[in-house]
Design a protein around this motif. Structure first.
Motif, PDB file in Angstrom:
ATOM      1  N   TRP A 262      62.967 -32.665  18.351  1.00 40.14           N
ATOM      2  CA  TRP A 262      64.156 -32.784  19.211  1.00 40.14           C
ATOM      3  C   TRP A 262      64.803 -34.157  19.089  1.00 40.14           C
ATOM      4  O   TRP A 262      66.036 -34.262  19.081  1.00 40.14           O
ATOM      5  N   LEU A 263      64.006 -35.209  19.007  1.00 43.29           N
ATOM      6  CA  LEU A 263      64.562 -36.552  18.831  1.00 43.29           C
ATOM      7  C   LEU A 263      65.383 -36.634  17.549  1.00 43.29           C
ATOM      8  O   LEU A 263      66.477 -37.227  17.526  1.00 43.29           O
ATOM      9  N   ASP A 264      64.865 -36.017  16.497  1.00 44.69           N
ATOM     10  CA  ASP A 264      65.570 -36.026  15.220  1.00 44.69           C
ATOM     11  C   ASP A 264      66.874 -35.233  15.305  1.00 44.69           C
ATOM     12  O   ASP A 264      67.918 -35.688  14.806  1.00 44.69           O
ATOM     13  N   LYS A 265      66.829 -34.065  15.934  1.00 48.51           N
ATOM     14  CA  LYS A 265      68.023 -33.229  16.040  1.00 48.51           C
ATOM     15  C   LYS A 265      69.123 -33.925  16.845  1.00 48.51           C
ATOM     16  O   LYS A 265      70.322 -33.757  16.547  1.00 48.51           O
ATOM     17  N   LEU A 266      68.745 -34.695  17.851  1.00 51.40           N
ATOM     18  CA  LEU A 266      69.721 -35.365  18.707  1.00 51.40           C
ATOM     19  C   LEU A 266      70.065 -36.770  18.218  1.00 51.40           C
ATOM     20  O   LEU A 266      70.955 -37.420  18.775  1.00 51.40           O
ATOM     21  N   GLY A 267      69.363 -37.245  17.199  1.00 54.86           N
ATOM     22  CA  GLY A 267      69.625 -38.579  16.684  1.00 54.86           C
ATOM     23  C   GLY A 267      69.284 -39.683  17.667  1.00 54.86           C
ATOM     24  O   GLY A 267      69.924 -40.735  17.688  1.00 54.86           O
ATOM     25  N   ILE A 268      68.250 -39.465  18.490  1.00 50.53           N
ATOM     26  CA  ILE A 268      67.827 -40.467  19.473  1.00 50.53           C
ATOM     27  C   ILE A 268      66.870 -41.452  18.815  1.00 50.53           C
ATOM     28  O   ILE A 268      65.893 -41.060  18.161  1.00 50.53           O
ATOM     29  N   ASP A 269      67.129 -42.730  18.978  1.00 47.16           N
ATOM     30  CA  ASP A 269      66.297 -43.779  18.389  1.00 47.16           C
ATOM     31  C   ASP A 269      65.116 -44.060  19.314  1.00 47.16           C
ATOM     32  O   ASP A 269      65.129 -44.996  20.115  1.00 47.16           O
ATOM     33  N   ALA A 270      64.096 -43.226  19.203  1.00 46.85           N
ATOM     34  CA  ALA A 270      62.905 -43.351  20.047  1.00 46.85           C
ATOM     35  C   ALA A 270      61.744 -42.670  19.335  1.00 46.85           C
ATOM     36  O   ALA A 270      61.930 -41.949  18.350  1.00 46.85           O
ATOM     37  N   ASP A 271      60.534 -42.885  19.838  1.00 50.90           N
ATOM     38  CA  ASP A 271      59.324 -42.320  19.255  1.00 50.90           C
ATOM     39  C   ASP A 271      58.584 -41.461  20.278  1.00 50.90           C
ATOM     40  O   ASP A 271      58.754 -41.620  21.493  1.00 50.90           O
ATOM     41  N   TYR A 272      57.733 -40.585  19.744  1.00 49.57           N
ATOM     42  CA  TYR A 272      56.791 -39.843  20.579  1.00 49.57           C
ATOM     43  C   TYR A 272      55.452 -39.881  19.850  1.00 49.57           C
ATOM     44  O   TYR A 272      55.359 -39.482  18.688  1.00 49.57           O
ATOM     45  N   LYS A 273      54.412 -40.344  20.540  1.00 47.21           N
ATOM     46  CA  LYS A 273      53.142 -40.652  19.887  1.00 47.21           C
ATOM     47  C   LYS A 273      51.968 -39.916  20.536  1.00 47.21           C
ATOM     48  O   LYS A 273      52.115 -39.200  21.516  1.00 47.21           O
ATOM     49  N   ILE A 274      50.808 -40.128  19.951  1.00 41.29           N
ATOM     50  CA  ILE A 274      49.540 -39.605  20.457  1.00 41.29           C
ATOM     51  C   ILE A 274      48.660 -40.778  20.889  1.00 41.29           C
ATOM     52  O   ILE A 274      48.600 -41.801  20.209  1.00 41.29           O
ATOM     53  N   ALA A 275      47.990 -40.638  22.027  1.00 41.23           N
ATOM     54  CA  ALA A 275      47.013 -41.635  22.455  1.00 41.23           C
ATOM     55  C   ALA A 275      45.730 -40.914  22.877  1.00 41.23           C
ATOM     56  O   ALA A 275      45.744 -40.118  23.816  1.00 41.23           O
ATOM     57  N   HIS A 276      44.660 -41.180  22.149  1.00 40.98           N
ATOM     58  CA  HIS A 276      43.362 -40.599  22.487  1.00 40.98           C
ATOM     59  C   HIS A 276      42.736 -41.437  23.595  1.00 40.98           C
ATOM     60  O   HIS A 276      42.260 -42.545  23.353  1.00 40.98           O
ATOM     61  N   ILE A 277      42.754 -40.901  24.805  1.00 40.12           N
ATOM     62  CA  ILE A 277      42.262 -41.630  25.974  1.00 40.12           C
ATOM     63  C   ILE A 277      41.066 -40.890  26.556  1.00 40.12           C
ATOM     64  O   ILE A 277      41.185 -39.749  27.019  1.00 40.12           O
ATOM     65  N   LYS A 278      39.925 -41.545  26.567  1.00 39.23           N
ATOM     66  CA  LYS A 278      38.730 -40.973  27.167  1.00 39.23           C
ATOM     67  C   LYS A 278      38.767 -41.203  28.683  1.00 39.23           C
ATOM     68  O   LYS A 278      39.473 -42.103  29.158  1.00 39.23           O
ATOM     69  N   PRO A 279      38.045 -40.399  29.446  1.00 41.42           N
ATOM     70  CA  PRO A 279      38.096 -40.531  30.911  1.00 41.42           C
ATOM     71  C   PRO A 279      37.856 -41.950  31.412  1.00 41.42           C
ATOM     72  O   PRO A 279      38.553 -42.413  32.332  1.00 41.42           O
ATOM     73  N   GLU A 280      36.909 -42.655  30.824  1.00 41.23           N
ATOM     74  CA  GLU A 280      36.589 -44.007  31.290  1.00 41.23           C
ATOM     75  C   GLU A 280      37.673 -45.020  30.906  1.00 41.23           C
ATOM     76  O   GLU A 280      37.649 -46.163  31.382  1.00 41.23           O
TER      77      GLU A 280
ATOM     78  N   ALA B 185      66.754 -31.079  25.990  1.00 37.33           N
ATOM     79  CA  ALA B 185      66.220 -30.683  24.680  1.00 37.33           C
ATOM     80  C   ALA B 185      67.172 -29.684  24.026  1.00 37.33           C
ATOM     81  O   ALA B 185      67.729 -28.815  24.706  1.00 37.33           O
ATOM     82  N   PRO B 186      67.377 -29.776  22.709  1.00 40.03           N
ATOM     83  CA  PRO B 186      68.285 -28.862  21.999  1.00 40.03           C
ATOM     84  C   PRO B 186      67.615 -27.519  21.717  1.00 40.03           C
ATOM     85  O   PRO B 186      67.172 -27.239  20.599  1.00 40.03           O
ATOM     86  N   ARG B 187      67.573 -26.652  22.708  1.00 42.22           N
ATOM     87  CA  ARG B 187      66.848 -25.393  22.608  1.00 42.22           C
ATOM     88  C   ARG B 187      67.479 -24.391  21.642  1.00 42.22           C
ATOM     89  O   ARG B 187      66.865 -23.374  21.322  1.00 42.22           O
ATOM     90  N   LYS B 188      68.674 -24.651  21.160  1.00 38.23           N
ATOM     91  CA  LYS B 188      69.308 -23.724  20.211  1.00 38.23           C
ATOM     92  C   LYS B 188      68.546 -23.697  18.875  1.00 38.23           C
ATOM     93  O   LYS B 188      68.786 -22.810  18.051  1.00 38.23           O
TER      94      LYS B 188
END
Length: 276
Positions: free
Chosen positions: A30-48, A262-265
């Motif tokens: 969606w970020l790419d389709k809308l041309g938004i200059d931002a990131d979406y990442k993964i963070a592996h976070i354990k409970p502690e 979000a560009p749901r089309k």
């Protein structure tokens, strides 16, 4: 804990495990389709690590928020602000956003995401069975409490917890042990991680008691067609895979993170990408 630095606005998904998440694909698409200059990442976070994670992100002005997956949906309730009363209503959070004053605000987009694929189904007076009684199940039960359904059964190992959830959401029905026969319901929802790729346990349920025309809805999306859905399809039952809820809840979160709908089309293109 995964260390994340960014010179651009970013959001992410947190959980343990987390590599199975398809949220980065969805939001990145969606970020790419809308041309938004931002990131979406993964963070592996354990409970502690959760408390330290929330503290570090609170201090990062580029961080716009995160999606929260297992096992943190209940634990984050006490770590962020809750102006919408999510703790007292749904009792689980799957989304945290940065408020205008810098406060971190928790909310839940799972309930809306769950209902989206069912919006054209007539569930008035239907009997429903929900497998699991964790954070995802709470959002689903909340959504069901807003519909004109009849009896709701919770299939889980802890009957006392299930009874409490039915009471909390004002639903009538009952509890079913995991090794018991599934009730003859019109909608069966797997709200547990059972059947997910890499899970230590499988979901061993015989769907024979379900009536013709019943809907089997599995929120697990990796694999996309779970053994539960394979069995349902072999019986000619209606099936809803986990991408329906995943994309639906992501839609609501995306606008909270990045300020645009979000560009749901492009949903067909996105589903093909996610199904690879």
């Amino acid at each position: 804990m995964t260390s994340t630095t960014s010179k651009r606005p970013y959001a992410e998904v947190i959980g343990d495990p987390i590599n199975q998440s398809k949220s980065p694909v969805i939001h990145g698409f969606w970020l790419d389709k809308l041309g938004i200059d931002a990131d979406y990442k993964i963070a592996h976070i354990k409970p502690e690590q959760l408390v330290d994670y929330i503290t570090s992100r609170r201090e990062d002005p580029d961080w716009q928020g995160c999606n929260v997956t297992i096992p943190h949906k209940l634990a984050v309730l006490d770590l962020v602000d809750d102006p919408g009363g999510v703790k007292d209503s749904i009792g689980a959070m799957n989304t945290i956003i940065r408020g205008e004053d810098g406060k971190l605000i928790g909310t839940n987009t799972d309930a809306g995401g769950f209902y989206t694929p069912l919006s054209n189904s007539d569930l008035a007076g239907a009997d429903i069975c929900v497998i699991g009684n964790g954070g995802a199940a709470r959002a689903i039960l909340f959504a069901l409490s807003r519909l004109d359904v009849d009896d709701v059964y919770i299939m889980a190992r802890n009957p006392l917890k299930s009874i409490g959830l039915l009471s909390q959401f004002g639903l009538k029905g009952g509890c079913v042990q995991m090794d018991a026969e599934v009730p003859p319901v019109q909608l069966l929802v797997n709200a547990s991680p059972l059947g997910m790729k890499g899970a230590k346990e499988t979901l061993d349920i015989d769907l024979t008691p379900l009536p013709d025309g019943a809907i089997v809805y599995d929120i697990v999306y990796n694999p996309l067609i779970t053994p539960l859905l394979e069995q349902a399809k072999s019986r000619g039952l209606n099936v809803i895979d986990g991408l329906g809820m995943l994309i639906g809840q992501a839609d609501l979160a995306f606008e909270l993170f990045f300020g645009k709908p979000a560009p749901r089309k492009y949903d067909k293109e996105l589903r093909k990408l996610l199904a690879k």
